[in-house]
Write a protein that holds these residues in place. Structure first.
Motif, PDB file in Angstrom:
ATOM      1  N   GLU A   1       0.506  -1.448   0.342  1.00  0.00           N
ATOM      2  CA  GLU A   1       0.019  -0.178  -0.243  1.00  0.00           C
ATOM      3  C   GLU A   1       0.932   1.052  -0.026  1.00  0.00           C
ATOM      4  O   GLU A   1       1.744   1.029   0.642  1.00  0.00           O
TER       5      GLU A   1
ATOM      6  N   SER B   1      -2.930   6.806  -3.776  1.00  0.00           N
ATOM      7  CA  SER B   1      -3.175   5.367  -2.727  1.00  0.00           C
ATOM      8  C   SER B   1      -2.950   4.483  -3.325  1.00  0.00           C
ATOM      9  O   SER B   1      -4.363   4.765  -4.829  1.00  0.00           O
ATOM     10  N   THR B   2      -2.113   3.617  -4.165  1.00  0.00           N
ATOM     11  CA  THR B   2      -1.736   2.714  -4.812  1.00  0.00           C
ATOM     12  C   THR B   2      -1.965   1.182  -4.109  1.00  0.00           C
ATOM     13  O   THR B   2      -0.999   1.395  -2.753  1.00  0.00           O
ATOM     14  N   THR B   3      -2.617  -0.026  -4.128  1.00  0.00           N
ATOM     15  CA  THR B   3      -2.312  -1.157  -3.308  1.00  0.00           C
ATOM     16  C   THR B   3      -2.228  -2.470  -4.261  1.00  0.00           C
ATOM     17  O   THR B   3      -2.453  -2.386  -5.758  1.00  0.00           O
ATOM     18  N   SER B   4      -1.357  -2.961  -4.499  1.00  0.00           N
ATOM     19  CA  SER B   4      -0.983  -4.264  -5.317  1.00  0.00           C
ATOM     20  C   SER B   4      -0.947  -5.473  -4.901  1.00  0.00           C
ATOM     21  O   SER B   4      -0.288  -5.702  -3.358  1.00  0.00           O
TER      22      SER B   4
ATOM     23  N   GLN C   1      -7.652   0.405 -12.424  1.00  0.00           N
ATOM     24  CA  GLN C   1      -7.261  -1.035 -12.110  1.00  0.00           C
ATOM     25  C   GLN C   1      -7.003  -1.662 -13.238  1.00  0.00           C
ATOM     26  O   GLN C   1      -7.151  -1.706 -14.140  1.00  0.00           O
TER      27      GLN C   1
ATOM     28  N   SER D   1      -3.477  -4.533  -9.405  1.00  0.00           N
ATOM     29  CA  SER D   1      -3.240  -3.371  -8.226  1.00  0.00           C
ATOM     30  C   SER D   1      -4.480  -2.303  -9.015  1.00  0.00           C
ATOM     31  O   SER D   1      -4.950  -2.263  -9.778  1.00  0.00           O
ATOM     32  N   SER D   2      -4.848  -1.504  -7.864  1.00  0.00           N
ATOM     33  CA  SER D   2      -5.230  -0.002  -8.099  1.00  0.00           C
ATOM     34  C   SER D   2      -4.431   1.277  -7.864  1.00  0.00           C
ATOM     35  O   SER D   2      -4.226   1.205  -6.531  1.00  0.00           O
ATOM     36  N   VAL D   3      -4.878   2.100  -8.633  1.00  0.00           N
ATOM     37  CA  VAL D   3      -4.878   3.328  -8.179  1.00  0.00           C
ATOM     38  C   VAL D   3      -6.048   4.346  -7.768  1.00  0.00           C
ATOM     39  O   VAL D   3      -7.317   4.315  -8.664  1.00  0.00           O
TER      40      VAL D   3
END
Length: 290
Positions: free
Chosen positions: A60, A78-81, A114, A96-98
């Protein structure tokens, strides 16, 4: 004067060596206490991370960009992967999503992208929420993305090598399950880490980021690592840093926090690209006009 200088130098060296040979300070109510020194934990962790055959990583990244000179509002991103990585032969599957939020925006964050991606030694397959179509990347783009993916995914091992010169500056603690290493670097030291990180990239990646790096500096960096007492694998890492970038004669500040959690050490045997991906993928046009 020379005698005093020698004494002070010897004292500084003794303090430095003493810090490396100090055992971890226990947190409250620690029952499983270890007597290993920081230097021993560091070496064991380097060895364990270098021998990884596969790993899973959840990451994250939160960052806030603001321009104090212009008075413009801030922008939060925010970026999660979630990543599965196999080392040999190299293969990766990542989703991943931004998301983005600006001061001018009302309500919740705005989804920006995404992405789902498969990386193999031969191909990279990519699908995002805009096109909703599996694509393969041109060779020049694929090579850069492979190197970038490996650079990010091997972060624990790379970070340990980079921070080894600052071993005497670490705070060293422990709980029942993990060793906890913490380090704070000032701007000059953090900038050195940034340049050394670039040196670990191949020539193509270095040339890609070289221009941007000249206008970028780090004013502060805080690193915290949690290392499993039994396996010596890095199970969690948190990096907080403030980056300053020059844009059009103004200084833009970026406050960044990246948290990575590692698991499934050596448990992922292989990563296979589904037939529906390989059979439906179309080649993406090269941005270089080739």
């Amino acid at each position: 004067m020379k005698r005093i200088t020698k004494v002070l130098t010897a004292a500084a060296l003794a303090l430095s060596l003493g810090a490396c040979s100090t055992t971890a300070s226990p947190e409250a109510d620690v029952k499983n206490k270890s007597d290993l020194t920081l230097e021993q934990v560091f070496k064991n962790t380097q060895q364990a991370d270098s021998e990884l055959s596969s790993v899973h990583m959840d990451m994250e990244l939160k960052q806030t960009t603001h321009n104090e000179e212009s008075g413009e509002g801030s922008m939060d991103m925010s970026t999660t992967s979630s990543t599965d990585l196999v080392m040999d032969p190299m293969a990766m599957h990542q989703t991943s999503s931004v998301n983005m939020k600006m001061d001018e925006m009302e309500g919740n964050e705005l989804p920006v992208a995404q992405v789902e991606m498969y990386v193999t030694e031969e191909e990279i397959y990519l699908k995002d929420n805009m096109q909703n179509q599996w694509t393969t990347l041109p060779n020049e783009m694929a090579d850069l993305m492979k190197q970038s993916a490996l650079q990010e995914s091997s972060l624990p091992e790379n970070q340990l090598k980079q921070f080894e010169p600052y071993l005497d500056q670490f705070t060293f603690k422990q709980d029942d399950e993990t060793f906890i290493l913490q380090l704070t670097l000032d701007g000059d030291q953090a900038d050195k880490i940034l340049k050394e990180g670039m040196g670990m990239m191949n020539d193509e990646l270095q040339s890609t980021f070289e221009g941007a790096m000249e206008d970028m500096s780090i004013s502060s960096m805080d690193l915290k690592m949690w290392i499993d007492k039994e396996s010596f694998h890095t199970v969690k890492m948190e990096v907080q840093q403030t980056i300053e970038m020059k844009q059009n004669g103004e200084v833009v500040k970026l406050d960044q926090t990246m948290t990575s959690v590692f698991s499934k050490f050596n448990e992922i045997e292989s990563i296979e690209v589904p037939a529906e991906v390989t059979e439906s993928a179309v080649e993406m046009k090269s941005p270089f006009g080739q």
